[in-house]
Each structure stands twice: as structure tokens, then as C-alpha cells.
Design a protein around this motif. Structure first.
Motif, short mmCIF file in Angstrom:
data_model
loop_
_atom_site.label_atom_id
_atom_site.label_comp_id
_atom_site.label_asym_id
_atom_site.label_seq_id
_atom_site.Cartn_x
_atom_site.Cartn_y
_atom_site.Cartn_z
N ARG A 1 0.84 -1.20 0.00
CA ARG A 1 0.00 0.00 0.00
C ARG A 1 0.88 1.26 0.00
O ARG A 1 0.63 2.22 -0.72
CB ARG A 1 -0.90 -0.02 1.25
CG ARG A 1 -2.21 0.74 1.08
CD ARG A 1 -3.09 0.63 2.34
NE ARG A 1 -3.37 -0.74 2.73
CZ ARG A 1 -3.40 -1.20 3.99
NH1 ARG A 1 -3.15 -0.38 5.00
NH2 ARG A 1 -3.69 -2.45 4.25
N ASP A 2 1.94 1.24 0.81
CA ASP A 2 2.84 2.40 0.88
C ASP A 2 3.48 2.68 -0.48
O ASP A 2 3.60 3.83 -0.90
CB ASP A 2 3.96 2.15 1.92
CG ASP A 2 3.45 2.13 3.35
OD1 ASP A 2 2.37 2.71 3.61
OD2 ASP A 2 4.12 1.53 4.22
N ASP B 1 2.41 1.58 -3.51
CA ASP B 1 1.38 1.92 -4.49
C ASP B 1 0.95 3.38 -4.34
O ASP B 1 0.70 4.08 -5.32
CB ASP B 1 0.14 1.01 -4.34
CG ASP B 1 0.45 -0.45 -4.71
OD1 ASP B 1 1.53 -0.69 -5.30
OD2 ASP B 1 -0.37 -1.33 -4.39
N TYR B 2 0.88 3.83 -3.08
CA TYR B 2 0.41 5.19 -2.79
C TYR B 2 1.30 6.25 -3.45
O TYR B 2 0.84 7.33 -3.84
CB TYR B 2 0.35 5.40 -1.27
CG TYR B 2 -0.18 6.75 -0.87
CD1 TYR B 2 -1.55 7.02 -0.92
CD2 TYR B 2 0.67 7.77 -0.45
CE1 TYR B 2 -2.05 8.25 -0.56
CE2 TYR B 2 0.18 9.01 -0.10
CZ TYR B 2 -1.18 9.25 -0.15
OH TYR B 2 -1.67 10.50 0.20
#
Ligand code: UDX
Ligand code: UDX
Ligand code: ADP
Length: 460
Positions: free
Chosen positions: A376-377, A379-380
Motif C-alpha cells: 500500500r505504501d 502503491d500510494y
């Protein structure tokens, strides 16, 4: 003002959850309800298995275990909790704006405003509203205006009560704070909150100020702390070229009682949800009053921090013969500091991003951070597609899986367990030359060199 019998906290995150748990533990006669819109989060706070709490903090499980169900409750019923409370803490997130005016600098206050509007709509009796989230100076004014103009004619008193706990030591910080800060205009409302803290904090450590001093002090405290880290990190680069050792320099200057020894640990760069956000906020406020010299001064703390993260990644690439393409680099640690599962603004994210641009193959091991969070980190950031991130980055559950066959190891978080690894046998399982880049200056470099590592640490 009557005694406080019921407290509600809106926001069950890293600040609201631990803070309310300790307030409940120390005030068994006050009923505390922590509410959040996020059902999953509330379910985790209510999980019978205390190892599943959504926030990992040493000692928090015991505090929650003691108070939960007695006078501490977690719920998604925001309206009911607002209606019943004498005092309402607002502890929702205030991220940096990602759109519009002040993008990248100002705090996004939409969550705060939603809370204020909801409180105004629901409240049928007088309430004390406490700002717990870090907010730009004079937010209380906006809060008061919303509450007074949209409310049902009841009285609202606004207090500012910034939280100074650090993650990883939240419970000890809450149990034994250097100070508690309460800003406000109404003496009775201030006294009501003082009484809550007096249950365990000595009176002389509870400071009361006007609203604006309290709001500003929170931003300034974080700016000063971050500035110390950037200051020592600037010196770390100088040490690397001159032959001085940054730990020795930090020790020598820290002995001066005017300087003090804390927060002088050189690192790959500070992270966390507060430092960058609060400084950006300070810079934004200064600029909005046309105080450009002030804004430029504080902005430099962030620029230096960005430089430190980039510099560490470039050091890795340069040392590995200017190419990391297809090379396996083991990341030990992903959290922004030890003893937390929080990764917000962690230096590891930015160092990884830089190495992934060079097509490195990264294997991450962190004792507390999940694979989902790590992806998630990345991709963000939006630097590359989700598929690319999964192709280049693997997350494993043991350090052995990360380091076996690796060309290099990079230490990004100062987890204690890394110090106790059998480094000699790790070295045996790696490619040669075996590079070790210590972004936290955590390990004993001389020992590791003896074992045969090519060892590089920040600041030496
Ligand atoms: C300094 C160092 O303190 C000393 O350790 C070193 O050996 C020499 O340089 P000095 O310049 O004599 O000593 O005085 P100092 O008390 O450090 O003050 C320097 C300047 O900073 C003064 O103009 C003082 O008024 C100012 N100052 C100091 C402030 O404006 N605010 C402060 O909080 C402290
Ligand atoms: C900070 C403040 O300390 C706290 O008072 C405030 O309430 C919230 O922000 P936190 O971000 O949780 O707390 O952790 P902190 O211990 O301050 O560390 C922040 C970052 O600085 C971490 O990435 C840490 O590794 C780094 N750091 C800290 C250093 O690199 N060197 C140091 O000497 C200290
Ligand atoms: P912090 O580190 O400041 O505690 P977190 O992001 O960990 O920040 O926690 C903030 C919490 O506030 C989140 O769980 C989010 O769901 C919650 N929240 C945000 N807005 C509202 C709202 N209007 N009502 C209830 N909860 C909210």
C-alpha cells in the motif's frame, strides 16, 4: 461546571486509542467511549485477543485489558456517543492536503470540520470540545464558529490539548508525561480537563495557556525535535568525508547541558505522521503571513531530510558498482522507527522507491509490518503500477528468507532484534562481496568488517 462523567473521543487511531485507554485506566469513574467510522478498526479494538489491537504499542494490551468493558468502550455509534458525553475529544487525522490551495503543505481539515458539524447537529446539552489532533494555529476559532452557528443553541467550550506521546513508547509517555498542555479561554472548562489528568499527573506538570499558544506549541515542539535530527544528519554527511564519527560528535556535544543528549541519533532520515506534516504546516502558516525568512528556515529541515534519504539510496547504488539492476537487496525494517507497526512517511518507503527506479529486487522483513501495508505504501507513491511493485518487491516473514542469497542488506529501522542476529552465518549465506548498509548506525561495524562484510554506516 459539573464533574466530567462521560467522555467521548472521535477517532480511534494511533493517538485517540492509546490516550483514551490510559485516561480510562486512571479514571475508573469516568466512562469513556472511543468512536470511529472505520468498523474494522473498532472491531479490532474490541477483539478478545489483545494481540490483535489495531495499534501495536508495548504495554497497550495490558492497559486495554484492564479498562475495556469496565469504563472503556469502542463503538461506531458516533451520534449516541456525542449525545451522551460531557466532554468530546477530536482525535481524527489531519493529513497534509493533496489537492487545491495549500496542496502539499497545509493541513487538510475536512475531517475536523465534519466532526464539528456532527457535534453541532447532535448535541442537546453543553459540551467541552477538546482538540487532540495537531491543528494549524487558530483552528479552534473555526471550530467554535461552526459549533455556534450550526448548533442547537447549547454552549460549547473549546480547549486545545495537544498530545506529545511518541509511537513505540506511547504507554510510558502517557503514564509519565514531561508535561500536559491545556489551552483555553474558559477557566472552568480548563479545570474540568485538568481534573481528568490530575488522576495521575502531578499538578505542576499540567501547563495551562491561551488557545493559540497551545496550538502553536505542538507544531513548534515537533519542529524543534525534527530540526535536531536534520542538524545531526547534516553533520553525518560532513563526518563521512572528514573522518569524524557522528556518534562521537553527538556524544561530545550532547554533554553540554544547553544542548542535551537526546534526539541526536543520525539516521537515514526521520519519518512518522507528525514531523513532516507539522513543519509543512508551520511553513505554510509563516508564508501566509508573508514571513518568508521564517518559512525558509523551517523548510530547510525537510529539504535536508529528503536529501538524507536520497543520499542513502545513492550510496547503496554507488557502492554496488553503480548498478543494482536485478540485485537482491534485503531491507531489514520498514516501520518509521522501532516498536511500532506504523509506516507513515517511513524513510524505507523512499529509499525503496529510489532503488526500484534502478530495477533492484527488494526483499523486506519487518517484525511488525504486514505485506499489505508495504505494498500500500509503495502503491500510494504512484511511481509505478501495483503489478510492478509486486514484481520487484517481496515481503517475507523471517529475516533468513530476506538475507539468504542477497547481494546487500540495508537496515532501515532500528529494531533491537537486528543486533542479536548471527551475523557470521548470515554472511555465509550471502553473495560476495557482502554489502551491509546500516541506515541506523545500529550494529558494531568493526565486528562486522572482521566477519567479512563490506560495512557502511551513516556518518562514519
Ligand atoms: C559561546 C558558547 O556559549 C561557548 O560555549 C563558546 O565557548 C563560545 O561561544 P559566548 O559567545 O561567550 O559563548 O556567549 P553565549 O552565552 O553563548 O551567547 C552568544 C550570543 O547568543 C549572545 O549574543 C547572547 O545574547 C545570544 N543568546 C544566547 C540569545 O540570544 N538567546 C539565548 O537563549 C542564548
Ligand atoms: C513525534 C514526537 O516525538 C512526539 O512528541 C509527537 O507527539 C509526535 O511526533 P513520533 O513521530 O511518534 O513522535 O516518534 P519520534 O520518536 O519523535 O521519531 C520520529 C522520527 O525521527 C523517527 O523516524 C525516528 O527514527 C527519527 N529519529 C528520532 C532519528 O532519526 N534520530 C533521533 O535521534 C530521534
Ligand atoms: P492519528 O495518528 O492522528 O491518531 P489515525 O489516522 O491513526 O491518526 O486515526 C484517525 C482516525 O480517525 C481514523 O481511524 C479515522 O477513521 C477516524 N475518523 C476520521 N474522521 C472521522 C469522523 N468524522 N468520525 C469518526 N471517526 C473519524
Amino acid at each position: 461546571m459539573k464533574d466530567i462523567k462521560k467522555i467521548t473521543c472521535i477517532g480511534a487511531g494511533y493517538v485517540g486509542g492509546p490516550t483514551m485507554s490510559v485516561i480510562a485506566q486512571k479514571n475508573p469513574n469516568v466512562e469513556i467511549t472511543v468512536v470511529d467510522l472505520n468498523e474494522q478498526r473498532i472491531a479490532a479494538w474490541n477483539d478478545a485477543d489483545l494481540s490483535k489491537l489495531p495499534v501495536y504499542e508495548p504495554g497497550l494490551d495490558a492497559v486495554v485489558g484492564e479498562a475495556r468493558g469496565r469504563n472503556l468502550f469502542f463503538s461506531t455509534d458516533v451520534d449516541k456517543a456525542i449525545d451522551e458525553a460531557d466532554m468530546i475529544f477530536i482525535s481524527v487525522n489531519t493529513p497534509t492536503k493533496t489537492y487545491g490551495k495549500g496542496k502539499g503543505q497545509a493541513a487538510d481539515l475536512k475531517f475536523i470540520e465534519l466532526c464539528a458539524r456532527q457535534i453541532a447537529a447532535v448535541a442537546k446539552s453543553d459540551k467541552i470540545v477538546v482538540e487532540k489532533s495537531t491543528l494549524p494555529v487558530r483552528t479552534a476559532e473555526a471550530l467554535k464558529s461552526i459549533l455556534d452557528h450550526t448548533g442547537n443553541g447549547v454552549n460549547f467550550h473549546i480547549l486545545s490539548n495537544p498530545e506529545f506521546l511518541a509511537e513505540g513508547t506511547a504507554v510510558t509517555d502517557l503514564h509519565n508525561p514531561d508535561r500536559v498542555l491545556i489551552g483555553g479561554e474558559d477557566a472552568e472548562a480548563i479545570e474540568a480537563l485538568v481534573q481528568v489528568y490530575e488522576a495521575w499527573v502531578p499538578r505542576e506538570r499540567i501547563l495551562t495557556t491561551n488557545l493559540w499558544s497551545s496550538e502553536l506549541s505542538k507544531l513548534v515542539a515537533n519542529a524543534f525535535l525534527a530540526q535536531r535530527v536534520s542538524s545531526i544528519n547534516a553533520i553525518s554527511e560532513l563526518c563521512e568525508v572528514t573522518g569524524a564519527n557522528v556518534d562521537e560528535v553527538a556524544h561530545a556535544i550532547g554533554k553540554d547541558s544547553r544542548i542535551g543528549s537526546k534526539f541526536l541519533k543520525a539516521s537515514v532520515g526521520f519519518g512518522g505522521s507528525c514531523f513532516q506534516k507539522d513543519i509543512l504546516n508551520l511553513v505554510y502558516i509563516a508564508r501566509s503571513y508573508h514571513l518568508d525568512a521564517v518559512a525558509d528556515y523551517w523548510e530547510q529541515v525537510i529539504l535536508l531530510n529528503d536529501h538524507q534519504k536520497t543520499r542513502f539510496a545513492e550510496r547503496i547504488i554507488k557502492t554496488m558498482y553503480n548498478t543494482v539492476n536485478g540485485k537482491q537487496i534485503a531491507f531489514l525494517g520498514w516501520a518509521f522507527k522501532k516498536d511500532t507497526n506504523d509506516t507513515r512517511e517511513s524513510a524505507a518507503i523512499y529509499v525503496a522507491d529510489h532503488l526500484l527506479d534502478e530495477e533492484a529486487s527488494i526483499i523486506v522483513y519487518d517484525p511488525k509490518v504486514t505485506a499489505e501495508q508495504i505494498y500500500r505504501d509503495l502503491d500510494y507513491l504512484g511511481t509505478r503500477t501495483a503489478e510492478e511493485n509486486r514484481r520487484l518487491v517481496t515481503v517475507v516473514n523471517t529475516p533468513t528468507e530476506a538475507v539468504t542469497g542477497a547481494h546487500a542488506i540495508a537496515i532501515l529501522t532500528e529494531w533491537d532484534e537486528f543486533k542479536d542476529y548471527d551475523w557470521a552465518s548470515i554472511k555465509e549465506g550471502m553473495k560476495r562481496p557482502s554489502f551491509l548498509f546500516d541506515g541506523r548506525k545500529l550494529l558494531n561495524g568493526a565486528e562486522l568488517q572482521k566477519i567479512g562484510f563490506s560495512y557502511y554506516a551513516i556518518g562514519e
